[in-house]
Design a protein around this motif. Structure first.
Motif, PDB file in Angstrom:
ATOM      1  N   GLY A  66       0.831  -1.195   0.000  1.00 58.35           N
ATOM      2  CA  GLY A  66       0.000   0.000   0.000  1.00 58.35           C
ATOM      3  C   GLY A  66       0.861   1.238   0.000  1.00 58.35           C
ATOM      4  O   GLY A  66       2.064   1.159   0.257  1.00 58.35           O
ATOM      5  N   PRO A  67       0.256   2.398  -0.279  1.00 60.29           N
ATOM      6  CA  PRO A  67       1.026   3.643  -0.279  1.00 60.29           C
ATOM      7  C   PRO A  67       1.443   4.012   1.142  1.00 60.29           C
ATOM      8  O   PRO A  67       0.937   3.435   2.105  1.00 60.29           O
ATOM      9  CB  PRO A  67       0.046   4.670  -0.849  1.00 60.29           C
ATOM     10  CG  PRO A  67      -1.303   4.098  -0.576  1.00 60.29           C
ATOM     11  CD  PRO A  67      -1.153   2.615  -0.587  1.00 60.29           C
ATOM     12  N   SER A  68       2.363   4.963   1.283  1.00 60.44           N
ATOM     13  CA  SER A  68       2.794   5.321   2.634  1.00 60.44           C
ATOM     14  C   SER A  68       1.619   5.882   3.426  1.00 60.44           C
ATOM     15  O   SER A  68       0.768   6.575   2.889  1.00 60.44           O
ATOM     16  CB  SER A  68       3.961   6.312   2.618  1.00 60.44           C
ATOM     17  OG  SER A  68       4.008   7.009   1.427  1.00 60.44           O
ATOM     18  N   CYS A  75      -0.700   3.992   4.797  1.00 61.52           N
ATOM     19  CA  CYS A  75      -1.927   3.213   4.618  1.00 61.52           C
ATOM     20  C   CYS A  75      -2.187   2.294   5.807  1.00 61.52           C
ATOM     21  O   CYS A  75      -3.219   1.651   5.873  1.00 61.52           O
ATOM     22  CB  CYS A  75      -1.872   2.398   3.337  1.00 61.52           C
ATOM     23  SG  CYS A  75      -0.786   0.973   3.440  1.00 61.52           S
ATOM     24  N   GLU A  92       9.741  -3.020   4.896  1.00 60.36           N
ATOM     25  CA  GLU A  92      10.448  -2.411   3.774  1.00 60.36           C
ATOM     26  C   GLU A  92      11.950  -2.665   3.843  1.00 60.36           C
ATOM     27  O   GLU A  92      12.747  -1.728   3.800  1.00 60.36           O
ATOM     28  CB  GLU A  92      10.200  -0.897   3.742  1.00 60.36           C
ATOM     29  CG  GLU A  92       8.728  -0.555   3.875  1.00 60.36           C
ATOM     30  CD  GLU A  92       8.255   0.452   2.841  1.00 60.36           C
ATOM     31  OE1 GLU A  92       9.031   0.756   1.932  1.00 60.36           O
ATOM     32  OE2 GLU A  92       7.110   0.879   2.944  1.00 60.36           O
ATOM     33  N   HIS A 127       5.797  -0.688  -0.131  1.00 56.45           N
ATOM     34  CA  HIS A 127       4.951   0.139  -0.995  1.00 56.45           C
ATOM     35  C   HIS A 127       5.306  -0.126  -2.448  1.00 56.45           C
ATOM     36  O   HIS A 127       4.764   0.491  -3.348  1.00 56.45           O
ATOM     37  CB  HIS A 127       5.143   1.622  -0.670  1.00 56.45           C
ATOM     38  CG  HIS A 127       6.530   2.103  -0.974  1.00 56.45           C
ATOM     39  ND1 HIS A 127       7.555   2.007  -0.057  1.00 56.45           N
ATOM     40  CD2 HIS A 127       7.064   2.622  -2.092  1.00 56.45           C
ATOM     41  CE1 HIS A 127       8.660   2.478  -0.614  1.00 56.45           C
ATOM     42  NE2 HIS A 127       8.398   2.843  -1.840  1.00 56.45           N
ATOM     43  N   ASP A 128       6.258  -1.046  -2.659  1.00 50.46           N
ATOM     44  CA  ASP A 128       6.779  -1.297  -3.998  1.00 50.46           C
ATOM     45  C   ASP A 128       6.054  -2.503  -4.593  1.00 50.46           C
ATOM     46  O   ASP A 128       6.232  -3.639  -4.167  1.00 50.46           O
ATOM     47  CB  ASP A 128       8.290  -1.561  -3.890  1.00 50.46           C
ATOM     48  CG  ASP A 128       8.922  -1.775  -5.255  1.00 50.46           C
ATOM     49  OD1 ASP A 128       8.180  -2.056  -6.221  1.00 50.46           O
ATOM     50  OD2 ASP A 128      10.153  -1.675  -5.344  1.00 50.46           O
ATOM     51  N   GLN A 129       5.221  -2.262  -5.598  1.00 50.93           N
ATOM     52  CA  GLN A 129       4.430  -3.349  -6.152  1.00 50.93           C
ATOM     53  C   GLN A 129       5.302  -4.399  -6.829  1.00 50.93           C
ATOM     54  O   GLN A 129       4.923  -5.566  -6.891  1.00 50.93           O
ATOM     55  CB  GLN A 129       3.398  -2.800  -7.124  1.00 50.93           C
ATOM     56  CG  GLN A 129       4.010  -1.927  -8.175  1.00 50.93           C
ATOM     57  CD  GLN A 129       3.091  -1.824  -9.379  1.00 50.93           C
ATOM     58  OE1 GLN A 129       2.601  -2.825  -9.870  1.00 50.93           O
ATOM     59  NE2 GLN A 129       2.854  -0.611  -9.811  1.00 50.93           N
ATOM     60  N   THR A 148      -5.229   0.567   1.830  1.00 57.22           N
ATOM     61  CA  THR A 148      -5.128   2.022   1.730  1.00 57.22           C
ATOM     62  C   THR A 148      -6.016   2.627   2.806  1.00 57.22           C
ATOM     63  O   THR A 148      -7.051   2.047   3.160  1.00 57.22           O
ATOM     64  CB  THR A 148      -5.503   2.540   0.326  1.00 57.22           C
ATOM     65  OG1 THR A 148      -5.200   3.927   0.262  1.00 57.22           O
ATOM     66  CG2 THR A 148      -6.971   2.331   0.010  1.00 57.22           C
ATOM     67  N   PHE A 185      -3.457   0.886  -8.529  1.00 59.49           N
ATOM     68  CA  PHE A 185      -2.225   0.778  -7.734  1.00 59.49           C
ATOM     69  C   PHE A 185      -1.306  -0.308  -8.280  1.00 59.49           C
ATOM     70  O   PHE A 185      -0.086  -0.170  -8.271  1.00 59.49           O
ATOM     71  CB  PHE A 185      -2.573   0.480  -6.269  1.00 59.49           C
ATOM     72  CG  PHE A 185      -1.408   0.668  -5.343  1.00 59.49           C
ATOM     73  CD1 PHE A 185      -0.985   1.949  -5.005  1.00 59.49           C
ATOM     74  CD2 PHE A 185      -0.724  -0.415  -4.829  1.00 59.49           C
ATOM     75  CE1 PHE A 185       0.094   2.137  -4.159  1.00 59.49           C
ATOM     76  CE2 PHE A 185       0.361  -0.231  -3.987  1.00 59.49           C
ATOM     77  CZ  PHE A 185       0.769   1.039  -3.649  1.00 59.49           C
ATOM     78  N   SER A 189       2.304  -1.251 -13.832  1.00 55.38           N
ATOM     79  CA  SER A 189       3.096  -0.082 -14.185  1.00 55.38           C
ATOM     80  C   SER A 189       3.396  -0.139 -15.677  1.00 55.38           C
ATOM     81  O   SER A 189       4.040  -1.084 -16.126  1.00 55.38           O
ATOM     82  CB  SER A 189       4.392  -0.057 -13.388  1.00 55.38           C
ATOM     83  OG  SER A 189       5.194   1.012 -13.788  1.00 55.38           O
TER      84      SER A 189
END
Lengths: 295, 371
Positions: free
Chosen positions: B36-38, B40, B170, B203-205, B219, B244, B247
């Motif tokens: 998830g994004p930071s 979340c 992370e 946060h890295d897919q 999120t 999300f 890419s």
């Protein structure tokens, strides 16, 4: 990474560069010369001479004065008292400072109030602290008048009383510096220690203390120098007494300021200077091995 | 060797709800990635399992044990921190040994976990170091190590106590791109070797897609979707997940659901895309929908009954492929193409089509998937 411009200039020092460097050095040179190099030279010079009672004439007595004073009873006893004073003030001051800082290093509502109170002695002068303690320990009306082990009227305990005022007065400084050191320790290190199963004691001795070791080293050096230089608290609280039991080296240096004695005082001052340098050097040699710097 | 379960777990910091009613089951020996994004709530969720934060509401379980009130050290979990949190004053060997000093460890052939003897600790440290290629570095301090080596020491400290669950916050974010790619492979290999439950926050897919057995996407403190990487990619449950994961991200444009001669379509711009038949949850005719198509599923075609006209705004050439950035009704749409052949002219009009099975429909109000 050197740019082509730097390469061109490499190794050449133009007159302009030299003048510029001198201009930058000049202010500190003036200050050091006026307040350090010249007085040191003057002290050294005084140590080689003896003055008359009124300080109007002097004669050269040479190294004899150095060997006599530094080998003499007065210097030895002063040094011993100063040494005892270091032992009485530094460990206690460190333990109290670290204890307060650890206690105050947490996120609690209103903790700033306590941090301010703990740090407040930094705003008091030695004279104020001493007068305060003089009142507290006053044998007639003082709050601590019945506390025998810090009585200023007993030669066996007077140095402790003086030391206590010093510890109290330096506590604010010690507290602030230790607290700053503690706050620089990353939270994640403590969390890792928590997961590793460290209890509070093991955490303190195996993680916290090593992490703030540079701070502790700095404090040890500074507090030892402070203790070796302690004068005002001795002069205000006991005036060197009772029975000369609180005559630290600095107090004796000051006691030797009458013109006839000024050469002796000068030699003792040089002796103290040398002792301070040696002690500090030894601290670096011994402690540095146990100090961990940065990442 | 345990599963990790969140049951209605909420964590509030003052007025801020970091984790909101989280229900999630991490299976035994699974590599679960919390993505998830930071901000979340994924790290907070991890820290609650670690015992570094306490849950405001709900139940946390590791195996069959409720751990809400169990101290961190007694949960038998290990954590790799983002900063690695190595003890800078200790050697690599001491760092790795650290959890063995105070924690009880399960010993094969013995029923009760116990503290290890000095000799046993040394063996465990040597084992962990061998596994991670740190044997030559045991006498060094962290300051004398590279970023990748420090990261491996942190892993060593985590595996040495043979925890039930590995928690990782992370752990690759401080490594450079090349080392990160290499470490991803090593982590997958480590997971297979130690056969333990991994709960990994990122946060890295790319990390999530390449390493996870399953991904849990969060999120705003809420769980959005849980599933295998491919499943999440191919059937995102809502617009957040759709945008999300991937890419460049999935294209989403406004459209209208229509049925023509019994066949479902979505009207977009001047044309329409055919939609794969959706039996139970088909929207009503004329309903506004959000149409999602992945960039690689859009094809530049000629005229056709199921195509949408767009204006080419830019072409990005990436070597192995190119991205054609188009405009439909003021919305930007990216088309992924192989880099062979001539790119479409910028400013020109082209038509896009996509296979009916690749068209995702979302409810514009609830953001939920509807086909």
């Amino acid at each position: 990474m050197s740019s082509p411009f730097a390469l061109e200039r490499h190794g050449e020092t133009t007159l302009k560069d030299t003048l510029l460097a001198a201009a930058f050095l000049l202010p500190s040179l003036v200050i050091f010369t006026t307040f350090f190099f010249y007085p040191l030279y003057r002290l050294f010079y005084l140590g080689l001479h003896q003055q008359n009672t009124f300080g109007t004439a002097e004669r050269y007595v040479g190294w004899k004065q150095y060997t006599e004073v530094l080998g003499g009873k007065e210097f030895r006893e002063g040094l011993l008292t100063s040494g005892r004073y270091v032992l009485l003030t530094v460990p206690l001051g460190l333990v109290l400072g670290v204890t307060l800082a650890v206690a105050a290093n947490r996120r609690l509502r209103g903790i700033k109030v306590f941090q301010t109170i703990f740090a407040s002695t930094i705003a008091t002068s030695v004279a104020v602290a001493s007068v305060l303690f003089l009142t507290l320990i006053n044998p007639q009306v003082g709050y601590f008048r019945d506390v025998g082990f810090i009585s200023l009227t007993d030669p066996a305990t007077a140095l402790r009383g003086v030391a206590l005022s010093s510890v109290w007065q330096n506590l604010g400084l010690t507290f602030i510096i230790v607290l700053a050191g503690l706050q620089a320790v990353p939270e994640e290190i403590y969390e890792a220690a928590t997961l590793d199963g460290y209890g509070p004691l093991r955490r303190f001795f195996k993680v916290t203390l090593p992490m703030i070791s540079p701070t502790m080293m700095f404090l040890v050096v500074v507090l030892v120098v402070f203790a070796l230089q302690a004068f005002a608290q001795v002069d205000i609280l006991t005036g060197g007494g009772p029975a000369g039991s609180t005559q630290t080296l600095v107090w004796r240096i000051f006691d030797n300021q009458q013109p006839r004695q000024i050469g002796v005082g000068a030699v003792m001052a040089i002796g103290l200077f040398a002792v301070t340098i040696i002690v500090t050097g030894l601290q670096f040699l011994i402690l540095n091995r146990r100090v961990h710097y940065g990442n | 060797m345990s599963e990790v379960v969140f049951e209605g777990v909420t964590k509030r910091f003052g007025d801020v709800t970091a984790v909101d009613q989280l229900d999630l089951e991490v299976l035994n020996e699974e590599f679960m990635v919390l993505l998830g994004p930071s901000g979340c709530g994924k790290t907070t969720a991890l820290r609650m399992i670690a015992g570094l934060d306490t849950a405001t509401e709900g139940t946390l379980r590791i195996g069959d044990r409720v751990v809400n009130d169990v101290e961190a050290k007694d949960r038998n979990v290990s954590m790799v921190f983002q900063s690695y949190a190595l003890y800078p004053h200790m050697t690599v060997a001491k760092n790795i040994e650290s959890p063995l000093l105070a924690r009880k460890v399960r010993v094969p052939g013995e029923t009760e976990p116990r503290k290890l003897t000095k000799v046993e600790r040394a063996e465990q440290v040597a084992d962990a170091a061998r596994t991670l290629g740190l044997s030559e570095l045991l006498g060094r301090k962290p300051a004398a190590l590279s970023g990748g080596q420090r990261q491996r020491v942190a892993l060593g400290r985590a595996i040495v106590s043979q925890p039930d669950v590995f928690l990782m916050d992370e752990p690759l974010s401080n490594l450079d791109a090349k080392l990160r790619a290499q470490t991803r492979l090593e982590l997958v290999a480590l997971h297979e070797r130690v056969a333990t439950t991994f709960l990994y926050v990122t946060h890295d897919q790319v990390e999530a897609m390449t390493m996870a057995t399953r991904i849990a996407i969060m999120t705003d403190g809420r769980l959005q979707q849980v599933g295998a990487p491919q499943g999440v990619y191919e059937r995102p449950q809502n617009l957040f997940v759709a945008r999300f994961i991937g890419s460049p991200p999935m294209n989403t444009v406004a459209g209208t659901y229509v049925v023509d001669a019994g066949e479902p379509f979505v009207q977009v711009g001047d044309g329409r895309f055919a939609v794969a038949g959706t039996a139970e949850s088909a929207p009503v005719e004329g309903a506004k929908v959000v149409v999602g198509v992945r960039p690689e599923h859009l094809v530049l075609t000629g005229q056709g009954p199921t195509s949408v006209g767009v204006t080419v705004r830019a072409v990005e050439w990436l070597g192995h492929e190119r991205h054609v950035i188009c405009d439909v009704d003021g919305t930007s749409v990216i088309v992924r193409q192989p880099s062979e052949g001539a790119p479409p002219a910028i400013g020109g009009t082209v038509r896009l089509s996509a296979a009916p099975g690749e068209i995702h429909l979302f409810d514009p109000d609830t953001s939920e998937r509807i086909n």
